[in-house]
Design an enzyme around this catalytic site. Sequence first.
Site, mmCIF file in Angstrom:
data_model
loop_
_atom_site.group_PDB
_atom_site.id
_atom_site.type_symbol
_atom_site.label_atom_id
_atom_site.label_comp_id
_atom_site.label_asym_id
_atom_site.label_seq_id
_atom_site.Cartn_x
_atom_site.Cartn_y
_atom_site.Cartn_z
ATOM 1 N N GLN A 168 44.280 44.015 4.049
ATOM 2 C CA GLN A 168 43.812 45.348 3.677
ATOM 3 C C GLN A 168 44.797 46.012 2.715
ATOM 4 O O GLN A 168 46.000 45.999 2.930
ATOM 5 C CB GLN A 168 43.632 46.210 4.926
ATOM 6 C CG GLN A 168 43.211 47.631 4.597
ATOM 7 C CD GLN A 168 42.692 48.376 5.783
ATOM 8 O OE1 GLN A 168 41.748 47.937 6.436
ATOM 9 N NE2 GLN A 168 43.300 49.508 6.086
ATOM 10 N N HIS A 188 48.472 56.123 -2.286
ATOM 11 C CA HIS A 188 47.977 56.563 -0.971
ATOM 12 C C HIS A 188 48.868 57.685 -0.414
ATOM 13 O O HIS A 188 49.549 57.510 0.607
ATOM 14 C CB HIS A 188 47.967 55.362 -0.030
ATOM 15 C CG HIS A 188 47.111 55.499 1.180
ATOM 16 N ND1 HIS A 188 47.141 56.598 2.012
ATOM 17 C CD2 HIS A 188 46.201 54.654 1.717
ATOM 18 C CE1 HIS A 188 46.302 56.419 3.002
ATOM 19 N NE2 HIS A 188 45.708 55.245 2.851
ATOM 20 N N GLU A 196 44.422 60.947 -2.404
ATOM 21 C CA GLU A 196 44.897 59.687 -2.966
ATOM 22 C C GLU A 196 44.217 59.364 -4.302
ATOM 23 O O GLU A 196 43.086 58.878 -4.316
ATOM 24 C CB GLU A 196 44.624 58.560 -1.979
ATOM 25 C CG GLU A 196 44.973 58.886 -0.535
ATOM 26 C CD GLU A 196 44.284 57.972 0.463
ATOM 27 O OE1 GLU A 196 43.935 56.828 0.082
ATOM 28 O OE2 GLU A 196 44.065 58.399 1.609
ATOM 29 N N ASP A 229 36.867 60.627 5.669
ATOM 30 C CA ASP A 229 37.220 59.446 4.876
ATOM 31 C C ASP A 229 36.201 59.328 3.748
ATOM 32 O O ASP A 229 35.118 58.770 3.927
ATOM 33 C CB ASP A 229 37.217 58.197 5.754
ATOM 34 C CG ASP A 229 37.897 57.006 5.096
ATOM 35 O OD1 ASP A 229 38.280 57.120 3.909
ATOM 36 O OD2 ASP A 229 38.067 55.970 5.771
#
Length: 313
Positions: free
Chosen positions: A101, A182, A288, A226
Amino acid sequence: MDRRNKPSALASTPAAPPQPTVDITHEHSRVSATLPTGERVEVLLHGANVLSWKDAAGQEKLWLSESAALDGSKPVRGGIPVVFPVFGTAPDHEATSKLPQHGFARNSRWEFLGRSTSEGSSSSVKLDFGLSSENLAEGVKALWPYKFNLIYSVSLDPESLSTSLVVTNDGDVSFDFQTLLHTYFKVNDISSIEVSGLEDSEFIDKLASQAVSKQSGAIAFSGETDRIYTPAKGPKHPVVISDGGKPVFRIVRDNLDQVVVWNPWVDKAAATADFTPNDGWKNMVCVEPGSVKGWQKLDAGDAFEAAQSITLA
């Protein structure tokens, strides 16, 4: 006797202004820079992860998990991880389908390339870090066998922090990639935070089966969030984080067409082993900048450059 032609006193040479200091610490695993006015940034060579950014008063601006791994054993939870060459996972994209990831940049040892300052300036400093296919772990090379070079620059000024990434294709074939910065911002209370500058922007809601919606007004937080935004007003229009109606951070992007907004809230934070304290979600928000919708194709010999600039509002 009084001398008629006494030599005059030599003019004193003006002292040079104080300069930024740069230190390599923790057994050569971290690089820190401090401005004469007190601002400070600290970068872990594992992942070139910015761990800390403090203003002149010593107030921390980035959120870092109390249990973040800082020994190189895993990616860091907090600060500013560098995502490359894939955002999340991409099982349907053959070239990156086997990568972990968020790719390998945040979990690789970078090289400190040195510091620089603007000519004649004592009020800013830039730290450069490098990662290339030549110094990747053999296991990672097998998963992503392209020749590349990354230069990541962290620039500290009295009122701002900028991070930029240059990706170069050093091979003979093209490759696709995604990238993202991020950034975990430290805030007083997520319930009083709003993110503006993304009004009328389409977003992909990762918590609603990738449904596409349009943002109406500023973003407020009342649960897990998200989302992948494609800002309607372009990269130069600032994205602003406000606390209780007062702006605290202004983010301007360069060549990064998306903005991810994330907060794990109660359950996701509790289920994440390296997220501590468990209620740390109250004191952080991720905004981000990235290029994560689709893929950037980089032909042999070409380069891609992108950046974010965060200003204290």
